[in-house]
Design an enzyme around this catalytic site. Sequence first.
Site, PDB file in Angstrom:
ATOM      1  CG  HIS A  98      -4.319   8.607   8.490  1.00  0.00           C
ATOM      2  ND1 HIS A  98      -3.539   9.169   7.519  1.00  0.00           N
ATOM      3  CD2 HIS A  98      -5.195   7.800   7.840  1.00  0.00           C
ATOM      4  CE1 HIS A  98      -3.917   8.741   6.333  1.00  0.00           C
ATOM      5  NE2 HIS A  98      -4.927   7.888   6.492  1.00  0.00           N
ATOM      6  CG  ASP A 106      -6.765   4.083   6.178  1.00  0.00           C
ATOM      7  OD1 ASP A 106      -6.498   5.296   6.046  1.00  0.00           O
ATOM      8  OD2 ASP A 106      -6.347   3.200   5.394  1.00  0.00           O
ATOM      9  CG  HIS A 162      -1.342   5.337   5.503  1.00  0.00           C
ATOM     10  ND1 HIS A 162      -2.164   4.627   6.340  1.00  0.00           N
ATOM     11  CD2 HIS A 162      -2.170   5.988   4.649  1.00  0.00           C
ATOM     12  CE1 HIS A 162      -3.419   4.831   6.018  1.00  0.00           C
ATOM     13  NE2 HIS A 162      -3.457   5.669   4.986  1.00  0.00           N
ATOM     14  NE  ARG A 189      -8.850   3.601   2.026  1.00  0.00           N
ATOM     15  CZ  ARG A 189      -8.906   4.407   3.091  1.00  0.00           C
ATOM     16  NH1 ARG A 189      -7.985   5.351   3.246  1.00  0.00           N
ATOM     17  NH2 ARG A 189      -9.878   4.302   3.969  1.00  0.00           N
TER      18      ARG A 189
END
Length: 273
Positions: free
Chosen positions: A98, A100, A246, A261
């Site tokens: 995907h 993000d 990623h 994150r």
Amino acid sequence: MIEIRPLTPTIGAEILGVDLAGPLSNQELDTVHRALLDHCVVFFRDQRMTIEQHKAFGARFGKLHVHPNAPKRFPEHPEILTIEAGPQSKRVAGEVWHSDVSCDVEPPMGSILHIHEVPENGGGDTMFANQYAAFEALSPAMQQFLQTCTAKHESRKSANHQYREPGPDQKFPEAEHPVVRTHPETGRKALFVNRGFTTRIVQLTQKESDSVLNMLFEHAEQPKFVCRFKWQPHSVAFWDNRAVQHQAMWDYFPQRRFGHRVTVCGDRPFLRA
Ligand code: SIN
């Protein structure tokens, strides 16, 4: 002295000689930014940033994003998205390829992941795929065709493999984006569809769209476009969400992996002909 060590000729570089706990000088910041644009994802080892320093580093690149659905472990830091898996986990974030939150009308420009705990016996690597290279490897005819297309990105698709079971308070953003996007900083064209969020090419019938999207997903995830990052405690990865997709490997159950994150807001994808 900052050193940039490419991981592969196509994607990824390790950056040495910089302490992200900062504050970074403008020159250090420019070097990191340039390396991100050149290599699409950059990695740092042994970084001891606090949550505040992590947020401060991210904020040098833009406004910080607050995920609408991810659980907030630190109510005073809603911008911190916790990446956590262990013996109780039924799912982990990012297991499917995907980009993000591509279901947002303005998807993030990048994400900065700081992993603190890694699985005891290895595993938990993250893979990143260069979407400029994926676009450039298509035939000229396919490149031209895809530049006439837009696609729907729906968070409903990703709800099956994100964070937690969807609850009554879950929001389901969706957006339509060009299938090929122009990077706002480099001016290069990148493929912008992904298995995690993209549901439909708007100009095609459902059957045509399914076939073209499946072909593009398989094409874009090929190992020749990919680098694979092996985490150590306190490693950091900073990826350009406009140029890579990623995938996080969940090959370590029931071991624990934990990190934070920070996600930097981006702008609306566009295609410059
Ligand atoms: C993600 O941000 O999609 C998760 C990446 C990872 O856990 O390696």
